[in-house]
Write an enzyme that holds these catalytic residues in place. Structure first.
Site, PDB file in Angstrom:
ATOM      1  CE  LYS A 180       0.751  -7.586 -14.702  1.00 60.06           C
ATOM      2  NZ  LYS A 180       1.895  -8.513 -14.772  1.00 60.06           N
ATOM      3  CG  HIS A 219      10.396 -39.089 -28.581  1.00 58.48           C
ATOM      4  ND1 HIS A 219      10.459 -40.430 -28.893  1.00 58.48           N
ATOM      5  CD2 HIS A 219      10.714 -38.999 -27.259  1.00 58.48           C
ATOM      6  CE1 HIS A 219      10.767 -41.120 -27.813  1.00 58.48           C
ATOM      7  NE2 HIS A 219      10.936 -40.268 -26.801  1.00 58.48           N
ATOM      8  NE  ARG A 253       4.187   1.574  -1.558  1.00 57.33           N
ATOM      9  CZ  ARG A 253       5.227   0.776  -1.375  1.00 57.33           C
ATOM     10  NH1 ARG A 253       6.242   0.833  -2.216  1.00 57.33           N
ATOM     11  NH2 ARG A 253       5.273  -0.069  -0.367  1.00 57.33           N
ATOM     12  CD1 TRP A 263      -1.797  -5.497  -2.990  1.00 59.05           C
ATOM     13  CD2 TRP A 263      -2.788  -4.471  -4.686  1.00 59.05           C
ATOM     14  NE1 TRP A 263      -1.865  -6.375  -4.033  1.00 59.05           N
ATOM     15  CE2 TRP A 263      -2.458  -5.780  -5.086  1.00 59.05           C
ATOM     16  CE3 TRP A 263      -3.426  -3.633  -5.608  1.00 59.05           C
ATOM     17  CZ2 TRP A 263      -2.747  -6.269  -6.357  1.00 59.05           C
ATOM     18  CZ3 TRP A 263      -3.708  -4.119  -6.866  1.00 59.05           C
ATOM     19  CH2 TRP A 263      -3.362  -5.425  -7.218  1.00 59.05           C
ATOM     20  CE  LYS A 313       7.643 -13.675 -18.031  1.00 57.05           C
ATOM     21  NZ  LYS A 313       6.686 -14.307 -17.183  1.00 57.05           N
ATOM     22  CB  CYS A 353      -0.838   0.072   1.279  1.00 53.41           C
ATOM     23  SG  CYS A 353      -1.883  -1.359   1.561  1.00 53.41           S
ATOM     24  CD  GLU A 380       7.166 -17.829 -16.351  1.00 56.59           C
ATOM     25  OE1 GLU A 380       6.271 -18.341 -17.041  1.00 56.59           O
ATOM     26  OE2 GLU A 380       7.178 -16.628 -16.049  1.00 56.59           O
ATOM     27  CD  GLU A 405       5.746 -12.612 -21.277  1.00 63.89           C
ATOM     28  OE1 GLU A 405       4.580 -12.317 -21.555  1.00 63.89           O
ATOM     29  OE2 GLU A 405       6.064 -13.100 -20.183  1.00 63.89           O
ATOM     30  CG  ASN A 456       3.138  -0.686   2.954  1.00 66.21           C
ATOM     31  OD1 ASN A 456       4.301  -0.416   2.666  1.00 66.21           O
ATOM     32  ND2 ASN A 456       2.527  -1.708   2.450  1.00 66.21           N
ATOM     33  N   GLY A 457       1.625  -3.036   5.015  1.00 57.96           N
ATOM     34  CA  GLY A 457       2.278  -4.257   5.479  1.00 57.96           C
ATOM     35  C   GLY A 457       1.261  -5.245   6.020  1.00 57.96           C
TER      36      GLY A 457
HETATM   37  C1  F6R Z   1       3.254 -13.677 -18.985  1.00 60.04           C
HETATM   38  C2  F6R Z   1       1.982 -13.232 -18.473  1.00 60.04           C
HETATM   39  C3  F6R Z   1       0.744 -13.911 -18.963  1.00 60.04           C
HETATM   40  C4  F6R Z   1      -0.229 -14.113 -17.800  1.00 60.04           C
HETATM   41  C5  F6R Z   1      -1.573 -14.674 -18.309  1.00 60.04           C
HETATM   42  C6  F6R Z   1      -2.524 -14.979 -17.175  1.00 60.04           C
HETATM   43  O1  F6R Z   1       4.314 -12.994 -18.403  1.00 60.04           O
HETATM   44  O2  F6R Z   1       1.925 -12.339 -17.679  1.00 60.04           O
HETATM   45  O3  F6R Z   1       1.049 -15.118 -19.565  1.00 60.04           O
HETATM   46  O4  F6R Z   1       0.356 -14.995 -16.897  1.00 60.04           O
HETATM   47  O5  F6R Z   1      -2.176 -13.761 -19.191  1.00 60.04           O
HETATM   48  O6  F6R Z   1      -2.807 -13.834 -16.433  1.00 60.04           O
HETATM   49  P1  F6R Z   1      -3.403 -13.953 -14.966  1.00 60.04           P
HETATM   50  O7  F6R Z   1      -2.352 -14.566 -14.125  1.00 60.04           O
HETATM   51  O8  F6R Z   1      -3.736 -12.546 -14.583  1.00 60.04           O
HETATM   52  O9  F6R Z   1      -4.611 -14.816 -15.066  1.00 60.04           O
END
Ligand code: F6R
Length: 611
Positions: free
Chosen positions: A606, A507, A27, A75, A488, A2, A484, A491, A101-102
């Site tokens: 996002k 295979h 935050r 938050w 990363k 927060c 993963e 993307e 905050n915490g």
């Molecule tokens: C990759 C990334 C996406 C999300 C995916 C699911 O870095 O951020 O692959 O993981 O869109 O999003 P959430 O977790 O919000 O359901």
């Protein structure tokens, strides 16, 4: 996470507080509030649920002559976002207000004690406990600074607080343990905040407040004392960043900042949930232990990075609980007619709690009357409301589009859930759970070690910046780490990166290996370590350049590699929370070398709210 802010001076406090909150909104932004000292007339308090704009639109009648006040942007961790759970919290007297905050880990215990001695609570927050504790100390005749100091003795966990009281005009008392806090002083004014951006319009001379310190702010002065009340000479720093740099904490990008926040994200996610018996505190539990005991099958569903966290959890769940566990990409789950019934547990994993594919998968499970748990970072998100129980990841808001700190928080939250279910089902002995939890608590420091090696990872990325094709290989829990790592890299750098279980290459995909191809192997010690090294040798023989994530001091792995990303070792099932960090940093540096905008990669959002 927060944001808190405080101002005392000779000018009107409200505009300073609102500006400060605006720069701290990154935050948290699910509710906000302010408390002002009204000369000769107590405190004026206003709180609103929703973004800061809701509060800004509701303060038209604020007293213009108030020159001392505190503010908060939230938050949510304890208690859903609502006006009543927004800060400032009070003790009900109208004379005392606190922002926080915490997380107060022992708040349930403290609340029970306070209720037993007659205190009435009006919110679900852990913060309200702090307000009542301070009020009790004041009633004993202590000064506000000593009353706040007493919080550092009675409350466990991480927190930064700021308090005002009607009887102490012009005074703000703040304190800190773990959660960040900075103070600033200017002519006839003093400021306190969670982060530097809130102070920058007023001063560039910043006092860093350390753990277990109490700060008394009066117009033009800041006094810092320790736990015993001894006055300290504060460290003064001159800030040269602009506001945007300051929001990123001086890091070049939010992604890098969030990578650095991972030890705290994991620590906060574990915080207060790791009783030696292996007990887990689910944040909102509308499922009985009997219902959970009756579960005979688990589905974990999620998308992208969240799906990879689910993949890691499958290994832990099956190993510790002996329950059959399936993982599904959420967008596939409901279209394949999965076998779900009242004894099925469906765990939806999502940072945002709003991803349409995962919501639909959970709704499908609900139609079949399955038990549903959400693991999410956003309190009161759609998934949190849909589920029978919620386990929150306390990672704080994530701004970079590529998930980093929320992923590691998901991994540890799901590991906790697996241990909890194992405890309920009696498949793990208490002593074993205790050892596992003890090691889990060491994960943040192991992550810190990897982050500290960022400068060793950078030259590897630099050397491979022009490579077209990457393969990421792993086995066992190393496979989701490879997935993963590849995601990363794809993307944020736009390099082609495919991930495979090491044993699968022969295979078919091995046909693509030729000199110039880079193979990134997750080769940390595990029960399939020798197999992984065998698979890596096969790639090396065909001319691939080899990058390995390997445990410190592993000369055998190093002997097979052109480059090694060193990581400390941990229990095999926890290794994804450590090994992934090296691959995040590798992807980050490679993307930066390619000149990419890592915070806003092309074509990505996002939160994906369409199916
Ligand atoms: C990759 C990334 C996406 C999300 C995916 C699911 O870095 O951020 O692959 O993981 O869109 O999003 P959430 O977790 O919000 O359901």
């Amino acid at each position: 996470m927060c944001g808190i802010v405080g101002f005392t001076g000779s000018d009107a406090a409200l505009p300073v507080l609102l500006d400060g909150l605006a720069s701290l909104e990154y935050r948290g932004y699910d509710s906000a509030g302010v408390a002002l000292q009204v000369p000769g007339d107590g405190l004026w308090l206003r709180r609103r649920s929703g973004k800061l704009a809701e509060l800004t639109g509701a303060v038209g009648d604020a007293p213009a002559d108030a020159t001392t006040g505190i503010g908060h942007t939230r938050w949510a961790t304890h208690g859903r976002p609502s006006e009543r759970n927004a800060h400032p919290q009070t003790d009900g007297s109208g004379d005392l207000a606190i922002v926080h905050n915490g997380i107060v880990e022992n708040f349930l215990e403290l609340r029970e004690e306070l209720e037993a001695s007659g205190h009435e609570f009006r919110s679900e927050t852990d913060t309200e406990v702090l307000a009542h504790l301070v009020a009790d100390e004041l009633a004993e005749g202590r000064s506000l600074a000593d009353a706040v100091r007493s919080l550092l003795h009675s409350a466990d966990g991480s927190f930064a607080v700021a308090v005002v009281h009607a009887d102490d005009p012009g005074l703000i008392v703040a304190a800190r343990r773990v959660s960040p806090l900075v103070a600033g002083v200017a002519d006839e004014a003093a400021f306190v905040a969670s982060d530097i951006p809130a102070l920058l319009p007023h001063t560039r001379e910043v006092l860093v407040v350390d753990d277990d310190q109490v700060v008394e702010l009066r117009p033009g002065s800041v006094r810092i004392t320790d736990l015993d009340g001894t006055e300290l000479t504060p460290e003064l720093r001159t800030i040269t960043w602009d506001v945007e740099q300051a929001e990123k904490g001086g890091y070049e990008d939010f992604m890098l900042k969030e990578i650095h926040e991972q030890p705290a994200a994991v620590r906060d996610t574990l915080s207060g949930r790791t009783a030696p018996s292996g007990e887990l505190m689910l944040d909102e539990l509308r499922l009985s232990e009997d219902e959970l005991r009756a579960v005979d099958k688990v589905f974990l569903v999620g998308c992208g990075t969240s799906y990879h966290a689910a993949m890691v959890a499958k290994y832990a769940l099956e190993h510790w609980t002996r329950l059959p566990c399936e993982i599904d990409i959420a967008s596939e789950f409901r279209y394949r007619d999965p076998v779900v019934d009242t004894r099925t547990l469906v765990v939806g994993v999502s940072q945002s709690g709003e991803t349409a594919d995962t919501i639909e998968a959970m709704k499908y499970a609900k139609r079949w009357d399955a038990r549903i748990i959400a693991v999410t970072n956003v309190v009161d998100s759609s998934m949190a409301r849909l589920a029978d129980a919620v386990l929150y990841t306390h990672a704080g808001p994530e701004i970079g589009v590529a998930a980093t700190k929320t992923h590691l928080a998901q991994v540890v939250a799901l590991e906790l859930l697996a241990l909890y279910l194992a405890g309920l089902r009696g498949t793990r002995y208490t002593s074993e759970a205790r050892d596992l939890l003890a090691e889990l608590c060491e994960i943040p420091s192991r992550i810190e070690t990897v982050i500290g090696r960022s400068d060793d990872i950078h030259p590897v990325a630099h050397e491979l910046v022009d490579v077209r094709d990457f393969f990421f290989l792993g086995r066992g829990v190393g496979y989701p780490v490879a997935m993963e790592g590849a995601l990363k890299l794809k993307e944020i750098s736009y390099a082609r990166a495919e991930a495979y279980p090491g044993g699968e290459m022969k295979h078919g995909p091995i046909a693509l290996i030729e000199p110039g191809t880079v193979v990134v192997g997750v080769a940390t010690r595990s029960h399939v370590y020798a197999k992984v090294l065998g698979n890596i040798s096969e790639m090396r023989t065909r001319g691939a350049t080899i990058v390995l994530v390997a445990n410190d001091g592993d000369d055998t792995a190093a002997g097979l590699a052109d480059h090694v990303l060193w990581v400390p070792s941990t229990i095999e099932l926890f290794s994804p929370a450590v090994d992934t960090v090296a691959l995040q940093l590798f992807a980050y540096h490679l993307a930066k070398e390619r000149g990419r905008d890592v915070d806003k990669p092309r074509n990505l959002a996002k939160t994906v709210t369409v199916e």
